[in-house]
Design a protein around this motif. Sequence first.
Motif, PDB file in Angstrom:
ATOM      1  N   ILE A 122      21.049   1.210   2.386  1.00 12.81           N
ATOM      2  CA  ILE A 122      20.332   2.567   2.278  1.00 12.81           C
ATOM      3  C   ILE A 122      20.231   2.977   1.029  1.00 12.81           C
ATOM      4  O   ILE A 122      19.206   3.543   0.570  1.00 12.81           O
ATOM      5  CB  ILE A 122      21.246   3.457   3.377  1.00 12.81           C
ATOM      6  CG1 ILE A 122      21.148   3.218   4.782  1.00 12.81           C
ATOM      7  CG2 ILE A 122      20.550   4.760   3.012  1.00 12.81           C
ATOM      8  CD1 ILE A 122      22.119   4.107   5.716  1.00 12.81           C
ATOM      9  N   ALA A 123      21.019   2.960  -0.116  1.00 20.65           N
ATOM     10  CA  ALA A 123      21.094   3.318  -1.454  1.00 20.65           C
ATOM     11  C   ALA A 123      19.757   2.389  -2.036  1.00 20.65           C
ATOM     12  O   ALA A 123      19.135   2.805  -2.680  1.00 20.65           O
ATOM     13  CB  ALA A 123      22.241   2.966  -2.042  1.00 20.65           C
ATOM     14  N   GLU A 124      19.594   1.270  -1.733  1.00 16.32           N
ATOM     15  CA  GLU A 124      18.501   0.600  -2.113  1.00 16.32           C
ATOM     16  C   GLU A 124      17.418   1.014  -1.812  1.00 16.32           C
ATOM     17  O   GLU A 124      16.417   1.078  -2.434  1.00 16.32           O
ATOM     18  CB  GLU A 124      18.754  -1.089  -1.735  1.00 16.32           C
ATOM     19  CG  GLU A 124      19.860  -1.800  -2.039  1.00 16.32           C
ATOM     20  CD  GLU A 124      20.269  -3.220  -1.483  1.00 16.32           C
ATOM     21  OE1 GLU A 124      19.304  -3.641  -1.029  1.00 16.32           O
ATOM     22  OE2 GLU A 124      21.526  -3.511  -1.780  1.00 16.32           O
ATOM     23  N   ALA A 125      17.290   1.382  -0.552  1.00 13.48           N
ATOM     24  CA  ALA A 125      15.936   2.005   0.175  1.00 13.48           C
ATOM     25  C   ALA A 125      15.689   3.299  -0.607  1.00 13.48           C
ATOM     26  O   ALA A 125      14.618   3.588  -0.893  1.00 13.48           O
ATOM     27  CB  ALA A 125      16.070   1.829   1.634  1.00 13.48           C
ATOM     28  N   LEU A 126      16.573   4.182  -0.955  1.00 16.85           N
ATOM     29  CA  LEU A 126      16.477   5.361  -1.374  1.00 16.85           C
ATOM     30  C   LEU A 126      15.799   5.125  -2.739  1.00 16.85           C
ATOM     31  O   LEU A 126      14.828   5.970  -3.095  1.00 16.85           O
ATOM     32  CB  LEU A 126      17.940   6.260  -1.330  1.00 16.85           C
ATOM     33  CG  LEU A 126      17.739   7.441  -2.398  1.00 16.85           C
ATOM     34  CD1 LEU A 126      16.977   8.497  -1.713  1.00 16.85           C
ATOM     35  CD2 LEU A 126      19.475   7.921  -2.487  1.00 16.85           C
ATOM     36  N   THR A 139       8.782   4.662  -6.258  1.00 13.65           N
ATOM     37  CA  THR A 139       7.291   4.635  -5.891  1.00 13.65           C
ATOM     38  C   THR A 139       6.852   6.170  -6.042  1.00 13.65           C
ATOM     39  O   THR A 139       5.736   6.399  -5.668  1.00 13.65           O
ATOM     40  CB  THR A 139       7.246   4.039  -4.646  1.00 13.65           C
ATOM     41  OG1 THR A 139       7.845   4.689  -3.525  1.00 13.65           O
ATOM     42  CG2 THR A 139       7.828   2.641  -4.700  1.00 13.65           C
ATOM     43  N   GLY A 140       7.514   6.954  -5.912  1.00 11.83           N
ATOM     44  CA  GLY A 140       7.285   8.557  -5.796  1.00 11.83           C
ATOM     45  C   GLY A 140       7.115   8.722  -4.166  1.00 11.83           C
ATOM     46  O   GLY A 140       6.721   9.894  -3.816  1.00 11.83           O
ATOM     47  N   GLY A 171       0.623  -1.252  -0.016  1.00 12.55           N
ATOM     48  CA  GLY A 171       0.061   0.181   0.051  1.00 12.55           C
ATOM     49  C   GLY A 171       0.890   1.177   0.148  1.00 12.55           C
ATOM     50  O   GLY A 171       0.336   2.408   0.172  1.00 12.55           O
ATOM     51  N   PHE A 172       2.245   1.048  -0.185  1.00 14.72           N
ATOM     52  CA  PHE A 172       3.039   2.383  -0.322  1.00 14.72           C
ATOM     53  C   PHE A 172       2.693   3.267  -1.454  1.00 14.72           C
ATOM     54  O   PHE A 172       2.674   2.473  -2.640  1.00 14.72           O
ATOM     55  CB  PHE A 172       4.524   2.090  -0.438  1.00 14.72           C
ATOM     56  CG  PHE A 172       5.174   3.251   0.095  1.00 14.72           C
ATOM     57  CD1 PHE A 172       5.786   3.686   1.315  1.00 14.72           C
ATOM     58  CD2 PHE A 172       5.939   3.932  -0.981  1.00 14.72           C
ATOM     59  CE1 PHE A 172       6.478   4.689   1.647  1.00 14.72           C
ATOM     60  CE2 PHE A 172       6.755   4.742  -0.683  1.00 14.72           C
ATOM     61  CZ  PHE A 172       7.189   5.132   0.612  1.00 14.72           C
ATOM     62  N   GLU A 173       2.363   4.449  -1.473  1.00 20.35           N
ATOM     63  CA  GLU A 173       2.153   5.219  -2.651  1.00 20.35           C
ATOM     64  C   GLU A 173       2.770   6.509  -2.596  1.00 20.35           C
ATOM     65  O   GLU A 173       3.564   6.838  -1.721  1.00 20.35           O
ATOM     66  CB  GLU A 173       0.364   5.559  -2.491  1.00 20.35           C
ATOM     67  CG  GLU A 173      -0.318   4.488  -2.355  1.00 20.35           C
ATOM     68  CD  GLU A 173      -1.994   4.879  -2.094  1.00 20.35           C
ATOM     69  OE1 GLU A 173      -2.292   6.096  -1.770  1.00 20.35           O
ATOM     70  OE2 GLU A 173      -2.753   3.924  -2.425  1.00 20.35           O
TER      71      GLU A 173
END
Length: 113
Positions: free
Chosen positions: A62-66, A72-73, A45-47
């Motif tokens: 951290i780069a992967e998460a960024l 996803t915007g 549900g992340f939008e």
Amino acid sequence: MYPGKWAAMNPDKPALIMADTEEMITYAQLEERSLRLANYMRSIGFEKGDHLAVMAENRIEIAEALWAALRTGGVITMVNTHLTTAEAAYIINDCDAKVLIVSTGADKSADLA
């Protein structure tokens, strides 16, 4: 520019190298891992416009998460691992994080769960 362009041109070229450990991630790995995380975040549900909070020591993930948040915007909020539990909780709640990623090395992870 998303890692996909670089992954297509130079998949085995290092995208990031940690100076202290020399741990490395290639453009192809960064592309695949960030895309996988972005797809997972969307599935829960992340939008666009949602906040992803990350509380982790300095590490490649951290780069992967960024990149996942950017795909996803979403917006990424970094939370310093040296903050008190109350300070970290305030930042996480204040940004209204929809997803929180905490590394096992983050000092306050047990208190925030």
